[in-house]
Enzyme design. Structure first.
Site, PDB file in Angstrom:
ATOM      1  N   CYS A 113       8.879  40.260  54.356  1.00 62.40           N
ATOM      2  CA  CYS A 113       8.180  41.595  54.452  1.00 62.40           C
ATOM      3  C   CYS A 113       6.943  41.347  54.007  1.00 62.40           C
ATOM      4  CB  CYS A 113       9.367  42.287  53.575  1.00 62.40           C
ATOM      5  SG  CYS A 113      10.642  42.429  54.141  1.00 62.40           S
ATOM      6  N   HIS A 241       5.326  48.367  50.792  1.00 60.11           N
ATOM      7  CA  HIS A 241       6.292  48.050  51.843  1.00 60.11           C
ATOM      8  C   HIS A 241       7.753  48.986  51.474  1.00 60.11           C
ATOM      9  CE1 HIS A 241       9.391  46.044  53.880  1.00 60.11           C
ATOM     10  NE2 HIS A 241      10.145  45.379  52.465  1.00 60.11           N
ATOM     11  N   ASN A 271      13.988  49.715  56.511  1.00 58.67           N
ATOM     12  CA  ASN A 271      13.157  48.758  55.988  1.00 58.67           C
ATOM     13  C   ASN A 271      12.963  47.868  57.266  1.00 58.67           C
ATOM     14  OD1 ASN A 271      12.303  46.123  55.155  1.00 58.67           O
ATOM     15  ND2 ASN A 271      13.309  45.869  53.435  1.00 58.67           N
TER      16      ASN A 271
HETATM   17  O1  UT7 Z   1      12.511  43.895  52.137  1.00 53.03           O
HETATM   18  C1  UT7 Z   1      13.217  42.857  51.198  1.00 53.03           C
HETATM   19  C2  UT7 Z   1      13.152  43.354  49.839  1.00 53.03           C
HETATM   20  N1  UT7 Z   1      14.557  44.294  49.700  1.00 53.03           N
HETATM   21  C3  UT7 Z   1      14.582  44.972  48.601  1.00 53.03           C
HETATM   22  O2  UT7 Z   1      13.713  45.629  47.919  1.00 53.03           O
HETATM   23  C4  UT7 Z   1      15.911  45.550  48.405  1.00 53.03           C
HETATM   24  C5  UT7 Z   1      16.160  45.921  46.827  1.00 53.03           C
HETATM   25  N2  UT7 Z   1      17.403  46.223  46.646  1.00 53.03           N
HETATM   26  C6  UT7 Z   1      17.954  47.567  47.018  1.00 53.03           C
HETATM   27  O3  UT7 Z   1      17.353  48.405  47.490  1.00 53.03           O
HETATM   28  C7  UT7 Z   1      19.499  48.098  46.363  1.00 53.03           C
HETATM   29  O4  UT7 Z   1      19.878  47.091  45.454  1.00 53.03           O
HETATM   30  C8  UT7 Z   1      20.456  48.224  47.378  1.00 53.03           C
HETATM   31  C9  UT7 Z   1      20.237  49.509  48.174  1.00 53.03           C
HETATM   32  C10 UT7 Z   1      20.541  46.949  48.408  1.00 53.03           C
HETATM   33  C11 UT7 Z   1      22.035  48.380  46.772  1.00 53.03           C
HETATM   34  O5  UT7 Z   1      21.927  49.295  46.023  1.00 53.03           O
HETATM   35  P1  UT7 Z   1      22.367  49.336  44.321  1.00 53.03           P
HETATM   36  O6  UT7 Z   1      22.184  50.584  43.667  1.00 53.03           O
HETATM   37  O7  UT7 Z   1      21.734  48.044  43.656  1.00 53.03           O
HETATM   38  O8  UT7 Z   1      23.760  48.881  44.608  1.00 53.03           O
HETATM   39  P2  UT7 Z   1      24.675  47.641  44.097  1.00 53.03           P
HETATM   40  O9  UT7 Z   1      24.315  46.477  44.970  1.00 53.03           O
HETATM   41  O10 UT7 Z   1      24.738  47.621  42.541  1.00 53.03           O
HETATM   42  O11 UT7 Z   1      26.376  48.206  44.396  1.00 53.03           O
HETATM   43  C12 UT7 Z   1      26.872  49.351  43.651  1.00 53.03           C
HETATM   44  C13 UT7 Z   1      28.081  49.536  44.252  1.00 53.03           C
HETATM   45  C14 UT7 Z   1      28.974  48.309  44.704  1.00 53.03           C
HETATM   46  O12 UT7 Z   1      30.464  48.798  44.381  1.00 53.03           O
HETATM   47  P3  UT7 Z   1      31.168  48.648  43.012  1.00 53.03           P
HETATM   48  O13 UT7 Z   1      31.044  47.120  42.755  1.00 53.03           O
HETATM   49  O14 UT7 Z   1      30.343  49.224  41.769  1.00 53.03           O
HETATM   50  O15 UT7 Z   1      32.304  49.077  43.042  1.00 53.03           O
HETATM   51  C15 UT7 Z   1      28.872  48.012  46.027  1.00 53.03           C
HETATM   52  O16 UT7 Z   1      30.073  47.202  46.592  1.00 53.03           O
HETATM   53  O17 UT7 Z   1      27.927  50.098  45.677  1.00 53.03           O
HETATM   54  C16 UT7 Z   1      28.787  49.441  46.787  1.00 53.03           C
HETATM   55  N3  UT7 Z   1      27.845  49.525  47.754  1.00 53.03           N
HETATM   56  C17 UT7 Z   1      28.169  50.414  48.853  1.00 53.03           C
HETATM   57  N4  UT7 Z   1      28.930  51.348  48.818  1.00 53.03           N
HETATM   58  C18 UT7 Z   1      28.800  52.200  49.931  1.00 53.03           C
HETATM   59  C19 UT7 Z   1      27.133  48.375  48.469  1.00 53.03           C
HETATM   60  N5  UT7 Z   1      26.718  48.856  49.610  1.00 53.03           N
HETATM   61  C20 UT7 Z   1      27.415  49.885  49.817  1.00 53.03           C
HETATM   62  C21 UT7 Z   1      27.279  50.992  50.998  1.00 53.03           C
HETATM   63  N6  UT7 Z   1      28.136  52.053  50.884  1.00 53.03           N
HETATM   64  N7  UT7 Z   1      26.549  50.662  52.086  1.00 53.03           N
END
Ligand code: UT7
Length: 315
Positions: A113, A241, A271
């Protein structure tokens, strides 16, 4: 003192729109979750188009807006990690598609990226030695090809697209002063290549990458501003980005950047990896927001891990 300025930008996107509701029919997710956690509402996904077709579309618009012809180009770099083929490279494909001269340096560059930032720095260095002082920097990724469409934590994030900038190098212009870096972390963000026995899917530890981004972006901003002897108030636009609207908003808050000075298109584009910064620039130029003399601080970060910042002016 010698550096590049942007003369024109362009972008090209696939026609298929994939909404959050479409995704909610495929995996266990919802429009509410995706919008709240990422700011994404929809993204474009490749169907009949090709990676090289998107590159060519973005490049033609950039050349057109720059008032340049293919024969002016001395260097053409495509920043990508998802080309149609390893050989010929996407940039070599552009030689034929755009009709670039045979002595134009054409190659692909993979810094995930951050690729557009790495490519801007590389083109600035190479144009110093080129007989023709115009370059094409294209960022294009079609991550829909490497995303596991059953993995809700990854498939909701990415969109496909291409963005391009036609740049000019002059001895009397200052360098963009790129601050680039990398840390060879295998774990946080991975996409195995054809030689690997692993599954060929992109995987990411979202929370850890989020934390990395919140350190990398301010680091790049501070180093780049320092290098130019400027403060945030001296910058017309901040182009980050587009990985997550929350990252952009947190950084904007930290630096007290007013909304009219930064641009988010992640709600419509998702993204798009190496394409995200040039697509934003192209949409800003189309909206008349970039004028000759406009100064933009660009900041990218992503897989590798890689990161980069640069200050670039419109010619
Ligand atoms: O371009 C490359 C660079 N990439 C980035 O900068 C990405 C950086 N990271 C992020 O943007 C975020 O970490 C994400 C958007 C990928 C994830 O968001 P988050 O707030 O960090 O969520 P999380 O991974 O902590 O997940 C929280 C909960 C989990 O459930 P439990 O364990 O709390 O029950 C996940 O399983 O949300 C769940 N979850 C979802 N729920 C509904 C994960 N993905 C989804 C989804 N829909 N799509």
């Amino acid at each position: 003192m010698n550096g590049i300025k942007i003369r024109g930008t362009g972008s090209c996107l696939p026609s298929r729109v994939l909404t959050n509701d479409d995704l909610a029919r495929q995996v266990d997710t919802s429009d509410e979750w995706i919008t709240a956690r990422t700011g994404i509402r929809e993204r474009r996904i490749l169907t009949a188009e090709t990676h090289s077709g998107l590159c060519a579309g973005a490049a033609r618009t950039a050349l057109d807006r720059a008032g340049l012809s293919p024969g002016d180009i001395g260097v053409c770099i495509v920043a990508t990690m998802t080309p149609d083929a390893i050989i010929p490279s996407a940039a070599c494909t552009m030689q034929t598609a755009l009709g670039l001269p045979h002595d134009t340096l054409c190659f692909d560059l993979n810094a995930a990226c951050s690729g557009f930032l790495y490519a801007l720095h590389t083109v600035e260095c190479l144009l110093a030695a080129s007989p023709r002082k115009y370059g094409l920097v294209i960022g294009c990724d079609v991550l829909s090809r490497v995303v596991d469409w059953s993995d809700r934590s990854a498939c909701i994030l990415f969109g496909d697209g291409a963005g391009a900038a036609a740049v000019e190098w002059r001895a009397e212009w200052p360098s963009i002063g790129a601050t680039l870096g990398c840390h060879g972390s295998n774990e946080l963000l991975r996409c195995p290549g054809p030689g690997s026995t692993e599954e060929q899917y992109l995987s990411m530890e979202g929370q850890r990458v989020f934390k990395f981004a919140l350190e990398a972006v301010p680091w790049c901003m501070d180093r780049t501003l320092e290098r130019h002897g400027l403060t945030p108030a001296d910058v017309d636009f901040f182009v980050f980005h587009q990985a997550n609207a929350r990252i952009i908003d947190l950084v904007a808050k930290k630096y007290r950047i007013p909304p009219e000075k930064y641009c988010k298109n992640i709600d419509r584009r998702g993204n798009t990896s190496a394409a995200s910064i040039p697509i934003v620039l192209s949409e800003m130029e189309a909206a008349g927001r970039l004028q000759p003399g406009s100064r933009a601080l660009l900041v990218g970060f992503g897989g590798g891990l890689t990161w980069g910042g640069a200050l670039i002016e419109m010619a």
